[in-house]
Scaffold this motif. Structure first.
Motif, PDB file in Angstrom:
ATOM      1  N   UNK A  50      -1.035  18.342 -13.423  1.00  0.00           N
ATOM      2  CA  UNK A  50      -1.759  17.070 -13.454  1.00  0.00           C
ATOM      3  C   UNK A  50      -1.199  16.123 -12.398  1.00  0.00           C
ATOM      4  N   UNK A  51       0.117  16.070 -12.294  1.00  0.00           N
ATOM      5  CA  UNK A  51       0.748  15.197 -11.311  1.00  0.00           C
ATOM      6  C   UNK A  51       0.367  15.579  -9.894  1.00  0.00           C
ATOM      7  N   UNK A  52       0.391  16.857  -9.580  1.00  0.00           N
ATOM      8  CA  UNK A  52       0.105  17.322  -8.223  1.00  0.00           C
ATOM      9  C   UNK A  52      -1.318  16.987  -7.772  1.00  0.00           C
ATOM     10  N   UNK A  53      -2.231  16.909  -8.722  1.00  0.00           N
ATOM     11  CA  UNK A  53      -3.622  16.587  -8.377  1.00  0.00           C
ATOM     12  C   UNK A  53      -3.774  15.131  -7.962  1.00  0.00           C
ATOM     13  N   UNK A  54      -2.723  14.328  -8.198  1.00  0.00           N
ATOM     14  CA  UNK A  54      -2.765  12.908  -7.853  1.00  0.00           C
ATOM     15  C   UNK A  54      -1.594  12.576  -6.929  1.00  0.00           C
ATOM     16  N   UNK A  55      -1.438  13.402  -5.925  1.00  0.00           N
ATOM     17  CA  UNK A  55      -0.332  13.248  -4.979  1.00  0.00           C
ATOM     18  C   UNK A  55      -0.729  12.324  -3.839  1.00  0.00           C
ATOM     19  N   UNK A  56       0.268  11.916  -3.060  1.00  0.00           N
ATOM     20  CA  UNK A  56       0.015  11.121  -1.862  1.00  0.00           C
ATOM     21  C   UNK A  56      -0.861  11.896  -0.888  1.00  0.00           C
ATOM     22  N   UNK A  57      -0.623  13.205  -0.801  1.00  0.00           N
ATOM     23  CA  UNK A  57      -1.416  14.037   0.101  1.00  0.00           C
ATOM     24  C   UNK A  57      -2.886  14.022  -0.297  1.00  0.00           C
ATOM     25  N   UNK A  58      -3.158  14.076  -1.616  1.00  0.00           N
ATOM     26  CA  UNK A  58      -4.541  14.053  -2.094  1.00  0.00           C
ATOM     27  C   UNK A  58      -5.192  12.708  -1.787  1.00  0.00           C
ATOM     28  N   UNK A  59      -4.438  11.630  -1.958  1.00  0.00           N
ATOM     29  CA  UNK A  59      -4.974  10.300  -1.666  1.00  0.00           C
ATOM     30  C   UNK A  59      -5.313  10.162  -0.192  1.00  0.00           C
TER      31      UNK A  59
END
Length: 396
Positions: A365-374
């Motif tokens: 869940x955390x990885x799906x909301x990473x800086x890279x994703x943003x």
């Protein structure tokens, strides 16, 4: 991304959550951030932190930035006129920017930036976390229902941070092909590095917490809309059923005395850490077993939930908290309870105590909301603007 793209970002002031995203974005595009205000330590205290301070992580390193000349008679970010920066037109014109991104429209400075971009013929993008459940009067809802479908079209694209924010834009008729997902994010790697078993053991030992005790963490300002007393009352119910549970608070604010009184009255063990700067927060998450965020709809996201997940900690949030549908909707890594329902919150705590999620599940869940994703969402929106501009040039 074409090196010819030069992006200007309009921001209120340096914020600990945005700085890491700006640093990553600067690796991918020619970026310059314009800040409308520089908050003093005293203004940080007045904002609800309870004490004057400076953030202990770098907020203006790794990317190009400048502070605008704020001519407001009462400078600040707590009201619309607190940031008044008419020079933004000349700076955008002279800076040879290709696209402008504003982080909201709640300050005069940002509206000035929008008008400046429009006058210069620059595409204007927006990123924020507005949601429909935010408390507002009937008159305000009526006015927005009439005006926003027209006014929001001033933006060439919108970057939505989550499902509630997406629904906000769609409710006002904003076109789906101009919506791009750029999730709210935190510096996940930094929190993961700091939230170690050693940090957990050290803080628990310092606070004399039994290794077997279940610790519920509240992280944030102690303000009425965040409802910190709900956490103490729910833990009291859990303890009444014979479970070893206690409350840890990382934060300060006007409700501190009332919180202490409630804990004493209900005989709930309470560990008050006080205000914790950014470098101190990973240890607080490591020492806890569950983060609870019981806020009203004024909590349009709740980035402490991102921080907790990055630290390997499950979360429980009220159904009014903006991040709920994105971070807490699986009933395992995250749990959602009706805001103000103490019994439901107690049951969510018990469920997490009985069935804690695996570290891998939390990390997904955390990885799906990473800086890279943003950043990927922002880059996608910029590419779309480049393609649209290219198409317009071909049609001329």
């Amino acid at each position: 991304m074409s090196p010819s793209i030069r992006l200007a970002i309009l921001a209120s002031h340096p914020v600990q959550y945005y700085a890491p995203m700006f640093r990553e974005l600067a690796k991918r595009v020619d970026l310059h951030v314009f800040y409308a205000h520089s908050a003093t330590p005293e203004q940080q205290a007045a904002a609800g932190f309870g004490r004057a301070f400076e953030w202990d992580i770098p907020l203006t390193e790794g990317y190009s930035f400048s502070f605008l000349n704020n001519i407001s008679k009462r400078p600040g970010t707590d009201w619309f006129g607190g940031c008044d920066t008419p020079e933004i037109y000349d700076l955008l014109k002279g800076g040879h920017f290709t696209v402008v991104l504003t982080l909201g429209w709640h300050l005069k400075s940002m509206i000035q930036g929008v008008f400046a971009a429009k006058r210069l013929g620059l595409p204007i993008l927006v990123r924020g976390d507005s949601q429909l459940s935010t408390p507002r009067s009937l008159m305000k809802r009526w006015v927005k229902a009439l005006a926003y479908p027209i006014l929001l079209r001033a933006f060439d694209a919108a970057l939505y941070v989550g499902k509630n924010n997406y629904n906000y834009w769609r409710a006002y008729g904003f076109p789906t092909d101009r919506l791009f997902h750029s999730p709210h994010c935190v510096e996940t790697e930094r929190f993961a590095r700091g939230a170690t078993l050693e940090a957990r053991s050290a803080l628990r030992k310092r606070l004399n917490i039994n290794p077997a005790s279940f610790v519920v963490l509240f992280a944030g300002k102690l303000l009425p809309f965040k409802r910190p007393l709900d956490v103490v009352r729910a833990v009291a119910m859990v303890r009444a059923e014979g479970l070893d549970c206690r409350v840890m608070v990382a934060g300060s604010g006007p409700l501190e005395a009332e919180l202490i009184h409630e804990a004493k009255a209900t005989e709930v063990p309470l560990d008050l850490l006080g205000f914790q700067n950014q470098s101190e927060m990973p240890a607080a998450y490591a020492a806890a077993d569950l983060l609870v965020l019981p806020s009203t709809g004024r909590e349009t996201w709740g980035l402490v939930a991102n921080e907790a997940l990055a630290s390997g900690l499950p979360i429980a949030v009220s159904d009014q908290v903006g991040c709920g549908p994105d971070l807490a909707n699986d009933g395992y890594v995250g749990r959602i309870f009706p805001m103000g329902n103490i019994r439901a919150l107690a049951e969510a705590i018990q469920a997490c105590l009985a069935f804690p999620p695996s570290y891998q599940a939390v990390a997904r869940v955390s990885d799906a909301h990473s800086i890279e994703a943003a950043c990927a969402g922002i880059i996608e929106s910029l590419s779309d603007q480049v393609n649209r501009l290219s198409g317009q040039s071909k049609n001329l």
